[in-house]
Design a protein around this motif. Structure first.
Motif, PDB file in Angstrom:
ATOM      1  N   UNK B 153       1.341  -1.521 -27.757  1.00  0.00           N
ATOM      2  CA  UNK B 153       0.675  -1.983 -28.971  1.00  0.00           C
ATOM      3  C   UNK B 153      -0.835  -2.113 -28.806  1.00  0.00           C
ATOM      4  N   UNK B 154      -1.369  -1.567 -27.727  1.00  0.00           N
ATOM      5  CA  UNK B 154      -2.788  -1.780 -27.428  1.00  0.00           C
ATOM      6  C   UNK B 154      -3.751  -0.820 -28.106  1.00  0.00           C
ATOM      7  N   UNK B 155      -3.239   0.296 -28.554  1.00  0.00           N
ATOM      8  CA  UNK B 155      -4.112   1.333 -29.101  1.00  0.00           C
ATOM      9  C   UNK B 155      -4.902   0.857 -30.323  1.00  0.00           C
ATOM     10  N   UNK B 156      -6.107   1.421 -30.480  1.00  0.00           N
ATOM     11  CA  UNK B 156      -6.915   1.083 -31.642  1.00  0.00           C
ATOM     12  C   UNK B 156      -6.183   1.462 -32.929  1.00  0.00           C
ATOM     13  N   UNK B 157      -5.577   2.644 -32.921  1.00  0.00           N
ATOM     14  CA  UNK B 157      -4.913   3.088 -34.150  1.00  0.00           C
ATOM     15  C   UNK B 157      -3.703   2.206 -34.470  1.00  0.00           C
ATOM     16  N   UNK B 158      -3.064   1.676 -33.424  1.00  0.00           N
ATOM     17  CA  UNK B 158      -1.957   0.758 -33.701  1.00  0.00           C
ATOM     18  C   UNK B 158      -2.485  -0.507 -34.372  1.00  0.00           C
ATOM     19  N   UNK B 159      -3.631  -0.977 -33.857  1.00  0.00           N
ATOM     20  CA  UNK B 159      -4.282  -2.161 -34.430  1.00  0.00           C
ATOM     21  C   UNK B 159      -4.665  -1.900 -35.901  1.00  0.00           C
ATOM     22  N   UNK B 160      -5.181  -0.690 -36.124  1.00  0.00           N
ATOM     23  CA  UNK B 160      -5.715  -0.352 -37.441  1.00  0.00           C
ATOM     24  C   UNK B 160      -4.632  -0.357 -38.517  1.00  0.00           C
ATOM     25  N   UNK B 161      -3.409   0.039 -38.147  1.00  0.00           N
ATOM     26  CA  UNK B 161      -2.350   0.121 -39.155  1.00  0.00           C
ATOM     27  C   UNK B 161      -1.440  -1.104 -39.114  1.00  0.00           C
ATOM     28  N   UNK B 162      -2.040  -2.244 -39.338  1.00  0.00           N
ATOM     29  CA  UNK B 162      -1.261  -3.466 -39.489  1.00  0.00           C
ATOM     30  C   UNK B 162      -0.898  -4.154 -38.179  1.00  0.00           C
ATOM     31  N   UNK B 163      -1.229  -3.524 -37.035  1.00  0.00           N
ATOM     32  CA  UNK B 163      -0.814  -4.070 -35.748  1.00  0.00           C
ATOM     33  C   UNK B 163      -1.782  -5.088 -35.173  1.00  0.00           C
ATOM     34  N   UNK B 164      -2.764  -5.534 -35.943  1.00  0.00           N
ATOM     35  CA  UNK B 164      -3.709  -6.511 -35.397  1.00  0.00           C
ATOM     36  C   UNK B 164      -4.456  -7.234 -36.496  1.00  0.00           C
ATOM     37  N   UNK B 165      -5.365  -8.131 -36.062  1.00  0.00           N
ATOM     38  CA  UNK B 165      -6.100  -8.943 -37.039  1.00  0.00           C
ATOM     39  C   UNK B 165      -7.584  -8.632 -36.996  1.00  0.00           C
ATOM     40  N   UNK B 166      -8.221  -8.911 -38.113  1.00  0.00           N
ATOM     41  CA  UNK B 166      -9.672  -8.882 -38.131  1.00  0.00           C
ATOM     42  C   UNK B 166     -10.107 -10.190 -38.779  1.00  0.00           C
ATOM     43  N   UNK B 167     -10.799 -11.003 -38.035  1.00  0.00           N
ATOM     44  CA  UNK B 167     -11.186 -12.347 -38.473  1.00  0.00           C
ATOM     45  C   UNK B 167      -9.969 -13.132 -38.987  1.00  0.00           C
ATOM     46  N   UNK B 168      -8.906 -13.045 -38.256  1.00  0.00           N
ATOM     47  CA  UNK B 168      -7.718 -13.831 -38.610  1.00  0.00           C
ATOM     48  C   UNK B 168      -6.863 -13.244 -39.720  1.00  0.00           C
ATOM     49  N   UNK B 169      -7.312 -12.109 -40.261  1.00  0.00           N
ATOM     50  CA  UNK B 169      -6.527 -11.504 -41.348  1.00  0.00           C
ATOM     51  C   UNK B 169      -6.002 -10.154 -40.875  1.00  0.00           C
ATOM     52  N   UNK B 170      -4.747  -9.896 -41.143  1.00  0.00           N
ATOM     53  CA  UNK B 170      -4.120  -8.646 -40.728  1.00  0.00           C
ATOM     54  C   UNK B 170      -4.861  -7.435 -41.295  1.00  0.00           C
ATOM     55  N   UNK B 171      -4.950  -6.382 -40.481  1.00  0.00           N
ATOM     56  CA  UNK B 171      -5.716  -5.204 -40.907  1.00  0.00           C
ATOM     57  C   UNK B 171      -5.135  -4.516 -42.145  1.00  0.00           C
TER      58      UNK B 171
END
Lengths: 259, 324
Positions: B153-171
């Motif tokens: 789950x570490x990839x940037x693209x994984x983060x970009x498609x709902x897999x991470x947060x930006x300022x506490x809010x899901x991408x």
């Protein structure tokens, strides 16, 4: 003179069925450029059905339609409009939920490219439609941005007529154009029909009122029960004689008998 | 006078009702929950739910705008989630998202083609596809779930498609905002948008002006399918797993949001901002019930009661606005 030129629209042995209902029965008729045709008949005679074939809404069950020397293979309003056939329909043509400007250009919206994206040219849409609705005497407080549902019956009719005249091309078909109109507006529409004809367009004018259209038209086509029962020049047949044909419902035996 | 001005505002903008309801609920929830509802973490959760349900709702709003309905979106959402997660393990998440979009587009195209070619009511056709793709999702997962290990789950693209947060809010919220902006532009300022609303207002009139009614409807169904599937992919990215039940009953929430938000079920009138506010209201109510410790067994019932109440309130407000 007109009869020597090739017809702009030729209808040959047209039949149309809606399920089991035989709406058009073996209709053949020619229309020439520069003619004003009065298409007359009672309710349910098939007038509207016939012009709905010409403007592409209905596809005939059998028979042929020729436009400008070419056989029409596919029927769709888009194709008819592209060929230059403008139609003022009676019950359809305006979307109540859209503004006058959006209705005016529906199906042929002008666009400008902003960053390569085609965006509606609202300024042009507003300007043109405002000009036309002013000419056609809509209330002063009606703007091109108002939804059509705010308009009265006469104003709606005026928008449709104004639109057809603005985009006039080769053929203008008017289905009961003076319904809902005041006496003065009716006069205006009739003058427009004649002026379009004089500009060389084919005008097909549908009405119940044989006396009204007899004054304008070059030729009267009468329909009854899905059939064409009369096709005569207004120079050879009086309005009274034509009215008698309608009254008799096309019973040719009685019609031909001298009174 | 201020009141007449407000009246005209409500009359012209159908989304005012839901915005007022949202404001009232936010005030009430904040005041009555002792900080358990109005905190950054909880709001972040609400926004994540809003984002995935919202993408689905935007698509449903377009279909409703044409005068049709799509109730298969919950299953499309589920298919999107499964396709994304199954592929994200094997290829880059970007490709997995594209595949999910393609599957959504296919489901939408199937719905749209059957409806426009055969004239079968959209309610029946999409009820069928709702069952078909739910059944397929359950069969594919066979009672288990697809999941993606933490290590992948570490990839940037994984983060970009709902897999991470930006300022506490899901991408996912980025994608919702992007979709909203694009669709508002499309609906308000393009030929397609003008024709879509015309088809919903009067398909016969639009047809008589040369609009290809079937193509407009088909396009709306395809966009709807893609957005629902995309929502499912983002949800799967957030959770890291997906099972056969994902997206169940979401179609009803999406339709409720559209109607609460001022979209006319008969077609021809669409408010995308209103529909998303409707989504936010539904997610807020759900979250309020959770943080207040309401037993989950009562969720559906309470949610339904509040939806009916909100719809009634909105109706009363609109009737007041059109009265002279």
């Amino acid at each position: 003179m007109a009869s020597t030129t090739t017809p702009l629209i030729q209808v040959k042995n047209l039949h149309l069925y809606f399920g089991a209902f035989h709406a058009l029965k073996d209709v053949s008729v020619d229309f020439r450029a520069g003619e004003l045709i009065g298409l007359v008949g009672d309710n349910g005679a098939g007038k509207t059905t016939l012009i709905r074939v010409l403007c592409g809404i209905h596809t005939p069950s059998s028979g042929e339609v020729w436009f400008d020397g070419r056989k029409v293979e596919k029927f769709h309003p888009k194709l008819a409009i592209d060929e230059g056939i403008e139609t003022i329909q009676q019950s359809v043509g305006l979307c109540d939920n859209l503004s006058i400007a959006r209705n005016f250009y529906l199906g042929r919206e002008p666009v400008k490219r902003i960053l390569g994206i085609p965006i509606l040219d609202f300024a042009l849409m507003r300007e043109k439609s405002t000009k036309v609705i002013r000419e056609f005497g809509l209330r002063d407080n009606v703007s091109a941005d108002d939804e059509v549902e705010r308009l009265s019956g006469g104003e709606r009719q005026s928008v449709k007529i104004g639109r057809a005249v603005e985009f006039k091309n080769r053929v203008v078909i008017m289905d009961e154009p003076t319904n809902h109109l005041s006496v003065r507006e009716r006069e205006h529409v009739n003058e427009l029909a004649v002026s379009l004809k004089e500009q060389g367009l084919l005008v097909i004018y549908i009405t119940h009122d044989i006396f009204q259209v007899h004054k304008l038209a070059d030729r009267i086509v009468i329909m009854e029960n899905g059939e064409k029962i009369e096709d005569a020049s207004t120079h050879t047949m009086s309005a009274e004689a034509l009215e008698e044909v309608i009254r008799q419902g096309g019973r040719k035996v009685t019609k031909k008998e001298p009174v | 006078m201020a009141l007449t001005g407000f009246k005209r505002l409500v009359g012209r903008h159908t989304e005012i009702g839901i915005l007022l309801i949202a404001a009232l609920l936010i005030a009430y929830f904040s005041a009555s929950s002792d900080g358990r509802w109005a905190n950054a973490y909880n709001i972040g959760t609400i926004l994540q739910v809003t984002a995935t349900l919202g993408l689905m709702t935007l698509g449903v709003a377009l279909v409703i705008g044409t005068g049709e309905i799509d109730i298969s979106v919950g299953s499309t959402f589920g298919m999107g989630a499964l396709v994304y997660l199954w592929l994200a393990l094997r290829v880059d998440p970007t490709l997995a998202v594209l595949a999910a979009l393609a599957v959504g587009a296919l489901i939408g195209a199937f719905n749209g083609l059957v409806i426009t070619r055969t004239g079968t009511p959209s309610l029946i056709v999409t009820l069928g596809t709702l069952m078909i793709f739910r059944g397929l999702a359950i069969a594919l997962t066979d009672g288990f779930s697809f999941s993606i290990p933490y290590a992948s789950r570490g990839k940037f693209t994984y983060w970009l498609f709902g897999g991470g947060d930006i300022m506490g809010i899901n991408t996912a919220i980025i994608w919702l905002v992007l979709a909203l902006v694009i669709l508002m532009l499309v609906l308000g300022a393009t030929r397609f948008g003008n024709r879509l609303l015309a088809v919903g207002g009067s398909a016969a009139s639009a047809h008589s002006r040369g609009v290809r009614v079937d193509r407009v409807k088909l396009a709306a169904f395809i966009i709807c399918g893609m957005l629902a599937s995309f929502g499912g992919a983002l949800e799967a990215g957030k959770l890291g797993f997906a099972d056969g039940s994902m997206g169940r009953l979401m179609e009803l929430q999406a339709i409720a949001s559209c109607v609460l938000g001022g979209c006319l079920l008969a077609g021809g009138q669409v408010s995308l901002v209103g529909a998303l506010t409707g989504v936010f209201v539904l997610s807020s109510i759900q979250s309020y019930l959770v943080v207040m410790g309401v037993r989950p067994q009562w969720f559906m019932l309470l949610l339904g009661v509040i939806v009916v109440g909100a719809a009634l309130g909105d109706r009363v407000l609109r009737q007041w606005a059109i009265r002279r």
